[in-house]
Scaffold this motif. Structure first.
Motif, PDB file in Angstrom:
ATOM      1  N   GLY A 118      45.920  26.855  44.468  1.00 62.06           N
ATOM      2  CA  GLY A 118      44.518  26.257  44.723  1.00 62.06           C
ATOM      3  C   GLY A 118      44.489  24.949  44.333  1.00 62.06           C
ATOM      4  O   GLY A 118      44.835  24.498  43.488  1.00 62.06           O
ATOM      5  N   VAL A 119      43.480  24.182  44.876  1.00 61.65           N
ATOM      6  CA  VAL A 119      42.755  22.892  44.543  1.00 61.65           C
ATOM      7  C   VAL A 119      41.471  22.710  44.643  1.00 61.65           C
ATOM      8  O   VAL A 119      40.942  23.041  45.550  1.00 61.65           O
ATOM      9  CB  VAL A 119      43.523  21.696  45.411  1.00 61.65           C
ATOM     10  N   SER A 120      40.913  22.264  43.394  1.00 66.53           N
ATOM     11  CA  SER A 120      39.533  22.546  43.314  1.00 66.53           C
ATOM     12  C   SER A 120      38.788  21.173  42.655  1.00 66.53           C
ATOM     13  O   SER A 120      39.462  20.480  41.839  1.00 66.53           O
ATOM     14  CB  SER A 120      39.180  23.530  42.331  1.00 66.53           C
ATOM     15  N   ASP A 121      37.692  20.633  43.103  1.00 63.64           N
ATOM     16  CA  ASP A 121      37.141  19.384  42.418  1.00 63.64           C
ATOM     17  C   ASP A 121      36.588  19.889  40.784  1.00 63.64           C
ATOM     18  O   ASP A 121      36.888  19.171  40.253  1.00 63.64           O
ATOM     19  CB  ASP A 121      35.934  19.136  43.261  1.00 63.64           C
ATOM     20  N   ALA A 122      36.321  21.100  40.735  1.00 62.49           N
ATOM     21  CA  ALA A 122      35.891  21.252  39.353  1.00 62.49           C
ATOM     22  C   ALA A 122      36.310  22.932  39.158  1.00 62.49           C
ATOM     23  O   ALA A 122      35.796  23.675  39.740  1.00 62.49           O
ATOM     24  CB  ALA A 122      34.428  21.224  39.086  1.00 62.49           C
ATOM     25  N   LEU A 123      37.259  23.203  38.334  1.00 60.90           N
ATOM     26  CA  LEU A 123      37.795  24.576  38.101  1.00 60.90           C
ATOM     27  C   LEU A 123      36.751  25.566  37.297  1.00 60.90           C
ATOM     28  O   LEU A 123      36.230  24.858  36.383  1.00 60.90           O
ATOM     29  CB  LEU A 123      39.110  24.623  37.345  1.00 60.90           C
ATOM     30  N   ALA A 124      36.272  26.720  37.909  1.00 58.88           N
ATOM     31  CA  ALA A 124      35.565  27.308  37.182  1.00 58.88           C
ATOM     32  C   ALA A 124      36.128  27.911  35.785  1.00 58.88           C
ATOM     33  O   ALA A 124      37.178  28.136  35.746  1.00 58.88           O
ATOM     34  CB  ALA A 124      35.391  28.715  38.204  1.00 58.88           C
ATOM     35  N   PRO A 125      35.035  27.989  34.883  1.00 60.23           N
ATOM     36  CA  PRO A 125      35.719  28.372  33.526  1.00 60.23           C
ATOM     37  C   PRO A 125      36.421  29.708  33.524  1.00 60.23           C
ATOM     38  O   PRO A 125      37.335  29.747  32.789  1.00 60.23           O
ATOM     39  CB  PRO A 125      34.375  28.836  32.797  1.00 60.23           C
ATOM     40  N   HIS A 126      36.210  30.730  34.342  1.00 62.93           N
ATOM     41  CA  HIS A 126      37.267  31.875  34.242  1.00 62.93           C
ATOM     42  C   HIS A 126      38.455  31.522  34.599  1.00 62.93           C
ATOM     43  O   HIS A 126      39.356  32.217  34.649  1.00 62.93           O
ATOM     44  CB  HIS A 126      36.312  33.121  35.058  1.00 62.93           C
ATOM     45  N   LEU A 127      38.770  30.670  35.316  1.00 69.33           N
ATOM     46  CA  LEU A 127      39.939  30.342  36.094  1.00 69.33           C
ATOM     47  C   LEU A 127      40.797  29.235  35.073  1.00 69.33           C
ATOM     48  O   LEU A 127      41.871  28.818  35.259  1.00 69.33           O
ATOM     49  CB  LEU A 127      39.828  29.493  37.520  1.00 69.33           C
ATOM     50  N   ALA A 128      40.286  29.102  33.769  1.00 66.61           N
ATOM     51  CA  ALA A 128      40.979  28.184  33.149  1.00 66.61           C
ATOM     52  C   ALA A 128      42.477  28.603  32.707  1.00 66.61           C
ATOM     53  O   ALA A 128      43.376  27.817  32.865  1.00 66.61           O
ATOM     54  CB  ALA A 128      40.149  28.140  31.871  1.00 66.61           C
ATOM     55  N   PRO A 129      42.786  29.727  32.367  1.00 65.20           N
ATOM     56  CA  PRO A 129      44.124  30.427  32.176  1.00 65.20           C
ATOM     57  C   PRO A 129      45.023  30.003  33.502  1.00 65.20           C
ATOM     58  O   PRO A 129      46.263  29.899  33.281  1.00 65.20           O
ATOM     59  CB  PRO A 129      44.078  31.775  31.977  1.00 65.20           C
ATOM     60  N   ALA A 130      44.416  29.876  34.707  1.00 64.54           N
ATOM     61  CA  ALA A 130      45.304  29.450  35.923  1.00 64.54           C
ATOM     62  C   ALA A 130      45.621  28.004  35.929  1.00 64.54           C
ATOM     63  O   ALA A 130      46.444  27.613  37.005  1.00 64.54           O
ATOM     64  CB  ALA A 130      44.489  30.139  37.134  1.00 64.54           C
ATOM     65  N   ALA A 131      44.984  27.255  35.115  1.00 59.81           N
ATOM     66  CA  ALA A 131      45.176  25.813  35.382  1.00 59.81           C
ATOM     67  C   ALA A 131      46.697  25.415  35.461  1.00 59.81           C
ATOM     68  O   ALA A 131      47.254  25.677  34.654  1.00 59.81           O
ATOM     69  CB  ALA A 131      44.314  25.063  34.519  1.00 59.81           C
ATOM     70  N   ILE A 132      47.042  24.599  36.282  1.00 59.62           N
ATOM     71  CA  ILE A 132      48.233  23.915  36.291  1.00 59.62           C
ATOM     72  C   ILE A 132      48.069  22.392  35.791  1.00 59.62           C
ATOM     73  O   ILE A 132      49.048  22.021  35.233  1.00 59.62           O
ATOM     74  CB  ILE A 132      48.797  24.085  37.837  1.00 59.62           C
ATOM     75  N   GLY A 133      47.062  21.891  36.319  1.00 55.34           N
ATOM     76  CA  GLY A 133      46.779  20.474  35.677  1.00 55.34           C
ATOM     77  C   GLY A 133      45.965  19.573  36.341  1.00 55.34           C
ATOM     78  O   GLY A 133      45.403  20.057  37.738  1.00 55.34           O
ATOM     79  N   HIS A 134      45.350  18.643  36.096  1.00 54.35           N
ATOM     80  CA  HIS A 134      44.579  17.690  36.814  1.00 54.35           C
ATOM     81  C   HIS A 134      45.440  16.528  37.417  1.00 54.35           C
ATOM     82  O   HIS A 134      46.472  15.985  36.953  1.00 54.35           O
ATOM     83  CB  HIS A 134      43.756  16.822  35.734  1.00 54.35           C
ATOM     84  N   ILE A 135      45.171  16.383  38.618  1.00 53.97           N
ATOM     85  CA  ILE A 135      46.160  15.529  39.612  1.00 53.97           C
ATOM     86  C   ILE A 135      45.270  14.222  39.554  1.00 53.97           C
ATOM     87  O   ILE A 135      44.153  13.874  39.548  1.00 53.97           O
ATOM     88  CB  ILE A 135      45.962  15.959  40.979  1.00 53.97           C
TER      89      ILE A 135
END
Length: 457
Positions: free
Chosen positions: A88-105
């Motif tokens: 997934g690619v998002s402008d702003a990652l929702a707080p509940h998805l923080a564990p899913a983060a791969i990183g800021h591009i």
């Protein structure tokens, strides 16, 4: 579903530019991939990432399906391991998805956005279910429905939290999708065998509802099956019985019956062969090589090597004397965790992928049913060893009852082939020793104890 999702895609549709996309994602994936449970190349640096295919499942690259290849030394000249990712690619990652983060591009066409593991996002996994509802091709992917099957829409997704070699998402309480992570060319047996069993009317295995693959049909990527709501995992059930100091022999006997029903149906559905002298001698030689190779990587195994080698020599000797065995398609990685008991007490077998670390062609080869039986016997021993104090009588009662149940359906008790059964059980324990040494060192004493017993035999 949109019209674009329901019809075949044009050559450019669903396929973002590969080099530009890789420019955005490669620095992040180099760090993220090795941390994943299903990444096979742990302990070796990634020298290069290449994209085999990319498909845009949602507009603006907000959901990308990638087949990405990791090249690692010392075999950089080879094709590398291919992994399936849903990003997934998002402008702003929702707080509940923080564990899913791969990183800021920070570079390339997706710069300024955040990449994350889409299988942890219910909005994104809902898109995957929508794709599975309607057969057709999109970009590099092809979605298929089983004959007469239908997939309801609007089911609430939730990812399964358990770490495993693949990733699964449950939809409502009725369906579960398995996304294969490390993918290899060919039909995955986790699709092939349940389809064959469904044709035979065997209800011991949930029948596939839908699946998806590469557009050329050469590589299985994911599988949608019924979800057995309320079913108890065989491993958890066994541990619960141990904790309560309850016998498990009756359940083990029913598991033996279930295993024999599946083996019998597979023998009807798919070709069987007779293992000749040459094939059995080759099998014994392969097992011997695994023993010697594993002992070099697990030094605690070294004292048992000479005695364990006799298990495989005895098998080769029987072949030399003219013994043969029937071989057929089997489960390939059978243990208590691959068995589910529904609320009515009916046992079912799941996860027919085989040992994920083995080549796909090897996992699709026919074997004597004793290979599966040995895996289950080892699983009873594993369960008993987790309990303190260790209760060997519990394990022995389960092992005996399982073989009795198997014989009640198949007409043959597997213990009447002690040499073949010992060889397969020894081979399985060697595999376990290597796995535990690599992934769970605290568990290494469990297979080592079994190998000490088998060596003494």
């Amino acid at each position: 579903m949109s019209e674009a999702a329901a019809r075949p895609a044009t050559p450019s549709e669903g396929r973002p530019d590969r080099p530009e996309l890789l420019l955005s994602l490669e620095p992040l994936l180099r760090e993220w991939l090795p941390r994943q449970r299903w990444f096979a190349g742990k302990g070796r640096p990634i020298s290069e990432l290449t994209l085999d295919a990319v498909t845009e499942l949602r507009p603006r690259s907000s959901l990308l399906h990638l087949l990405i290849r990791a090249h690692q030394p010392p075999a950089d000249e080879g094709p590398g391991d291919c992994y399936q990712l849903l990003i997934g690619v998002s402008d702003a990652l929702a707080p509940h998805l923080a564990p899913a983060a791969i990183g800021h591009i920070t570079r390339g066409p997706l710069a300024g956005r955040t990449a994350y593991e889409a299988l942890l996002d219910p909005r994104q996994t809902a898109v995957l279910l929508e794709r599975l509802r309607t057969p057709g091709t999109l970009g590099a992917l092809r979605f298929q429905l089983a004959p007469s099957a239908s997939v309801p829409g609007g089911l609430t997704p939730r990812p399964l939290a358990a770490e495993q070699s693949n990733s699964s998402v449950v939809y409502g309480d009725s369906l579960i999708v398995k996304v294969f992570r490390r993918v290899l060319p060919g039909t995955n047996p986790d699709l092939e065998l349940p389809l064959a069993l469904a044709r035979e009317g065997c209800d011991r295995v949930p029948a596939p509802v839908a699946w998806y693959e590469t557009a050329d049909g050469e590589t299985t990527l994911g599988l949608l099956q019924p979800y057995l709501a309320g079913a108890a995992d065989g491993w958890d059930l066994a541990l619960d019985h141990l904790t309560k100091q309850q016998e498990f022999a009756d359940e083990a006997r029913e598991l033996g019956r279930a295993t024999a029903e599946v083996h019998t149906a597979l023998a009807r559905a798919l070709p069987t062969v007779t293992h000749t002298r040459a094939q059995t001698e080759q099998l014994a030689a392969t097992m011997t090589r695994r023993l010697e190779t594993t002992a070099q990587q697990v030094p605690a195994l070294l004292p048992y090597v000479p005695a364990l080698r006799t298990a495989f020599e005895a098998l080769a000797d029987l072949a030399t004397e003219g013994s043969t065995w029937q071989a057929q398609r089997i489960h390939g990685d059978l243990h208590l965790g691959q068995c589910l008991r529904d609320p009515s007490g009916f046992w079912r077998l799941i996860d027919f992928e085989g040992e994920p670390s083995r080549p796909l062609a090897e996992r699709r080869m026919p074997h004597p049913p004793h290979r599966d039986i040995a895996g289950m016997l080892r699983s009873f021993d594993y369960a008993a060893r987790t309990h303190r104090p260790w209760n060997p009588a519990w394990s022995e009662a389960c092992r005996a009852a399982y073989c009795v149940g198997y014989a009640e359906v198949s007409g043959r008790d597997p213990r009447t082939d002690p040499v073949l059964l010992r060889a397969y059980e020894t081979n399985k324990a060697i595999y376990e020793a290597l796995y535990e040494a690599r992934h769970r060192p605290d568990w290494l004493p469990v297979p080592l104890a079994a190998l000490a017993r088998l060596a003494a035999a």
